[in-house]
Scaffold this active site. Structure first.
Site, PDB file in Angstrom:
ATOM      1  N   HIS A  16     -38.565  14.684  51.559  1.00 49.07           N
ATOM      2  CA  HIS A  16     -38.224  15.983  52.154  1.00 49.07           C
ATOM      3  C   HIS A  16     -38.749  16.026  53.580  1.00 49.07           C
ATOM      4  CE1 HIS A  16     -38.218  20.675  51.553  1.00 49.07           C
ATOM      5  NE2 HIS A  16     -37.906  20.335  52.806  1.00 49.07           N
ATOM      6  N   HIS A 196     -32.875  23.463  48.838  1.00 48.71           N
ATOM      7  CA  HIS A 196     -34.102  24.232  49.031  1.00 48.71           C
ATOM      8  C   HIS A 196     -33.995  25.477  48.128  1.00 48.71           C
ATOM      9  CE1 HIS A 196     -34.597  21.707  52.498  1.00 48.71           C
ATOM     10  NE2 HIS A 196     -35.632  22.382  52.977  1.00 48.71           N
ATOM     11  N   GLU A 199     -38.707  28.536  47.979  1.00 48.95           N
ATOM     12  CA  GLU A 199     -39.645  28.370  49.101  1.00 48.95           C
ATOM     13  C   GLU A 199     -40.120  29.788  49.447  1.00 48.95           C
ATOM     14  OE1 GLU A 199     -37.862  26.993  52.756  1.00 48.95           O
ATOM     15  OE2 GLU A 199     -39.806  26.562  53.701  1.00 48.95           O
ATOM     16  N   ASP A 277     -41.729  17.991  55.469  1.00 49.13           N
ATOM     17  CA  ASP A 277     -40.768  19.018  55.862  1.00 49.13           C
ATOM     18  C   ASP A 277     -40.384  18.924  57.353  1.00 49.13           C
ATOM     19  OD1 ASP A 277     -39.017  21.066  55.294  1.00 49.13           O
ATOM     20  OD2 ASP A 277     -40.524  22.647  55.155  1.00 49.13           O
TER      21      ASP A 277
HETATM   22  N1  ADE Z   1     -34.776  23.670  57.780  1.00 48.20           N
HETATM   23  C1  ADE Z   1     -35.785  22.965  58.293  1.00 48.20           C
HETATM   24  N2  ADE Z   1     -36.917  23.230  57.633  1.00 48.20           N
HETATM   25  C2  ADE Z   1     -36.618  24.129  56.663  1.00 48.20           C
HETATM   26  C3  ADE Z   1     -37.351  24.777  55.658  1.00 48.20           C
HETATM   27  N3  ADE Z   1     -38.658  24.572  55.493  1.00 48.20           N
HETATM   28  N4  ADE Z   1     -36.714  25.642  54.856  1.00 48.20           N
HETATM   29  C4  ADE Z   1     -35.404  25.866  55.022  1.00 48.20           C
HETATM   30  N5  ADE Z   1     -34.670  25.273  55.952  1.00 48.20           N
HETATM   31  C5  ADE Z   1     -35.262  24.404  56.777  1.00 48.20           C
HETATM   32 ZN    ZN Z   2     -37.217  21.651  54.176  1.00 46.59          ZN
END
Ligand code: ADE
Ligand code: ZN
Length: 335
Positions: A16, A196, A199, A277
């Site tokens: 990721h 995703h 989150e 990330d």
């Molecule tokens: N694009 C880049 N980083 C992201 C994240 N942490 N969550 C959603 N979209 C993203």
């Molecule tokens: Zn991400």
């Protein structure tokens, strides 16, 4: 060797990482100059000072603005090579890398330019250092599903060069079900899909990603732990979760690292993997995430071994490669 040093020196996979999120301020300024772009930040320090985020959207606004310096194949190749060079320092041997073509095609940069450049950088890292990579195309979820379909259509001539599809950008208000039809099409094309979910968004989005999009992995998923039935399901099915601890703290998903749900996720038997990330924006690469997690939770060698095994286990590679890499992790972590 202490546990941290053993963890840092272990061969690793990263599952990721957004290539646009590896754009360091130094490279952003260099590319702005190379492309004669009037970059709206006075200095590298000025740009770094802007990395003070209150939530996902506050980060995304800057992340999309900075991506404007990426214009040519050479830019994308340099970006990819810089990430892989840095990841190698953390002993990453395999990386599955997200890219956001809509961010670039909307500015008039051709899809082929992006893909050729990213592949060129990856080819150098493969030839020089034996690093293995996969490219995962992410659809931007704040845009309509029709835009995702148009992106998929533009990808068709190059479909063998894209290993999987993902879903990123603003989560709240954009549930996975919005992309049900385009994800079905990606799966019909024989591609793995990820999304995703959980989150910033609720656990229900993780359920949708599994049931509606039929994803192979969940990106983040740190809010899964709020739902006991979902937690049990993820543990039972051993669905991989690509967790990004420094990202979650920088985007205020958790107040500080000690509040992170990682220990609860591990205790529940979830298949957690650790990742960076957007390392240029969130205070570090995979090794920095490992250091921060160890400072907060003092994990034992067995847990680190499990985390590194999980990443290789969940990688989109053939079983032979997986077995070879898993044996390398075992030999390193259980000498
Ligand atoms: N694009 C880049 N980083 C992201 C994240 N942490 N969550 C959603 N979209 C993203
Ligand atoms: Zn991400």
């Amino acid at each position: 060797m202490d546990v941290l040093q053993r963890a840092l020196s272990c061969p690793k996979a990263e599952l990721h990482v957004h290539i646009e999120g590896t754009l360091e301020p130094e490279l952003a300024f260099a590319l702005a100059q190379r492309n004669n772009i009037d970059f709206p930040h006075a200095s590298i320090e000025d740009l770094r000072a802007a990395y003070d985020f209150s939530d996902l959207q506050s980060f995304l606004d800057l992340y999309y603005a900075c991506a404007d310096v990426l214009r040519t194949e050479a830019d994308f190749s340099d970006l990819m090579l810089a990430y892989l060079r840095r990841a190698r320092e953390d002993n990453v041997i395999h990386a599955e890398i997200f890219f956001d073509p809509q961010t670039h095609t909307a500015r008039g940069v051709a899809f082929e330019t992006v893909l050729n450049g990213l592949e060129a950088g990856a080819a150098i890292a493969q030839a020089e250092w034996g690093m293995s990579t996969r490219l995962i195309l992410c659809f931007l979820r704040h845009l309509p599903e029709e835009d995702a379909f148009a992106t998929l259509d533009a990808t068709l001539p190059f479909i063998d060069r894209v290993h999987g599809f993902g879903l990123d950008s603003s989560e709240k208000g954009h549930p996975p079900s919005k992309f049900e039809r385009v994800f079905a099409r990606c799966r019909e094309l024989g591609k793995k899909v990820v999304a995703h979910a959980g989150e910033e968004g609720p656990p229900a989005y993780i359920v949708e990603a599994l049931d509606v999009l039929k994803v192979s992995r969940i990106d983040h998923g740190v809010r899964a732990i709020e739902d006991a039935a979902l937690t049990q399901r993820l543990a039972h099915d051993q669905i991989a979760l690509t967790v990004c601890p420094l990202s979650n703290v920088r985007l205020c998903v958790f107040k500080d690292m000690r509040q992170h749900s990682l220990p609860a996720m591990l205790a529940a038997g979830l298949r957690v993997t650790l990742n960076s990330d957007d390392p240029a924006y969130f205070g570090g690469y995979l090794g920095d995430n490992i250091r921060a997690v160890q400072a907060a939770f003092d994990l034992d060698a067995e847990t680190w071994c499990l985390l590194f095994r999980n990443s290789f286990d969940a990688a989109f590679v053939d079983d032979e490669k997986k077995a070879l890499w898993l044996s390398r992790v075992d030999a390193h972590m259980q000498p």
